[in-house]
Design a protein around this motif. Structure first.
Motif, short mmCIF file in Angstrom:
data_model
loop_
_atom_site.label_atom_id
_atom_site.label_comp_id
_atom_site.label_asym_id
_atom_site.label_seq_id
_atom_site.Cartn_x
_atom_site.Cartn_y
_atom_site.Cartn_z
N GLN A 1 5.09 -0.51 1.59
CA GLN A 1 5.49 -1.92 1.45
C GLN A 1 5.38 -2.30 -0.03
O GLN A 1 4.53 -3.08 -0.43
CB GLN A 1 4.61 -2.82 2.31
CG GLN A 1 4.71 -2.49 3.77
CD GLN A 1 3.73 -3.28 4.61
OE1 GLN A 1 2.70 -3.73 4.14
NE2 GLN A 1 4.06 -3.45 5.88
N PRO A 2 6.25 -1.75 -0.87
CA PRO A 2 6.12 -1.91 -2.31
C PRO A 2 6.25 -3.34 -2.83
O PRO A 2 5.77 -3.64 -3.92
CB PRO A 2 7.22 -1.01 -2.88
CG PRO A 2 8.19 -0.83 -1.77
CD PRO A 2 7.40 -0.93 -0.50
N ASP A 3 6.87 -4.22 -2.07
CA ASP A 3 7.03 -5.60 -2.53
C ASP A 3 5.87 -6.50 -2.11
O ASP A 3 5.78 -7.65 -2.54
CB ASP A 3 8.34 -6.19 -2.00
CG ASP A 3 9.55 -5.45 -2.58
OD1 ASP A 3 9.45 -4.97 -3.73
OD2 ASP A 3 10.56 -5.32 -1.88
N ARG B 1 -0.30 -1.26 -5.38
CA ARG B 1 0.85 -1.44 -4.51
C ARG B 1 0.76 -0.42 -3.38
O ARG B 1 0.27 0.70 -3.56
CB ARG B 1 2.18 -1.23 -5.25
CG ARG B 1 2.51 -2.32 -6.23
CD ARG B 1 3.02 -3.55 -5.48
NE ARG B 1 3.44 -4.57 -6.40
CZ ARG B 1 2.73 -5.65 -6.69
NH1 ARG B 1 1.56 -5.85 -6.16
NH2 ARG B 1 3.21 -6.55 -7.52
#
Length: 126
Positions: free
Chosen positions: A45-47, A41
């Motif tokens: 931008q963790p999503d 990840r």
């Protein structure tokens, strides 16, 4: 004079014990020896989805491997080091030197060591 020295030594020992007691204890390592699948990840931008990598754990040693070249990482070992609990960040990190355990900057796009979530099995980079 002797009473003063005894009181001073007691104060120093008491202060040292209080300092040791104030340090949060390292939690037990959540993974045993083995090879695990981890998701990569991006901290900023963790999503956003990324690739799957493998992590080989042997005691407190970890090796993160990308098995297929991608736009994210080349094929091969992408991280290797010692799993350390960073008490200031309250996270596991991949350290390369003892001072990494106490650094206040970890993970993300900092200059510090990378964070690895051993419970959710996520390898975080910038």
């Amino acid at each position: 004079m002797h009473r003063f020295a005894t009181a001073f030594v007691g104060l120093v020992i008491g202060s040292a014990a209080a300092t040791v007691a104030a340090q949060p204890a390292e939690p037990p390592l959540p993974l045993g020896a083995g090879i695990y699948r981890f998701q990569h990840r991006f901290a900023e931008q963790p999503d956003m989805g990324s690739i799957t990598v493998s992590a080989r754990v042997r005691g407190h040693h970890i090796t993160v491997i990308n098995h297929q070249a991608s736009s994210v990482f080349p094929k091969g070992v992408i991280a290797e080091g010692t799993l350390m609990w960073n008490a200031s960040a309250m996270q596991w990190i991949i350290g390369t030197e003892p001072a990494d355990r106490d650094t206040t900057e970890v993970g993300g796009c900092s200059a510090g060591p990378e964070v690895v979530d051993l419970v959710r099995r996520i390898y975080w980079t910038c």
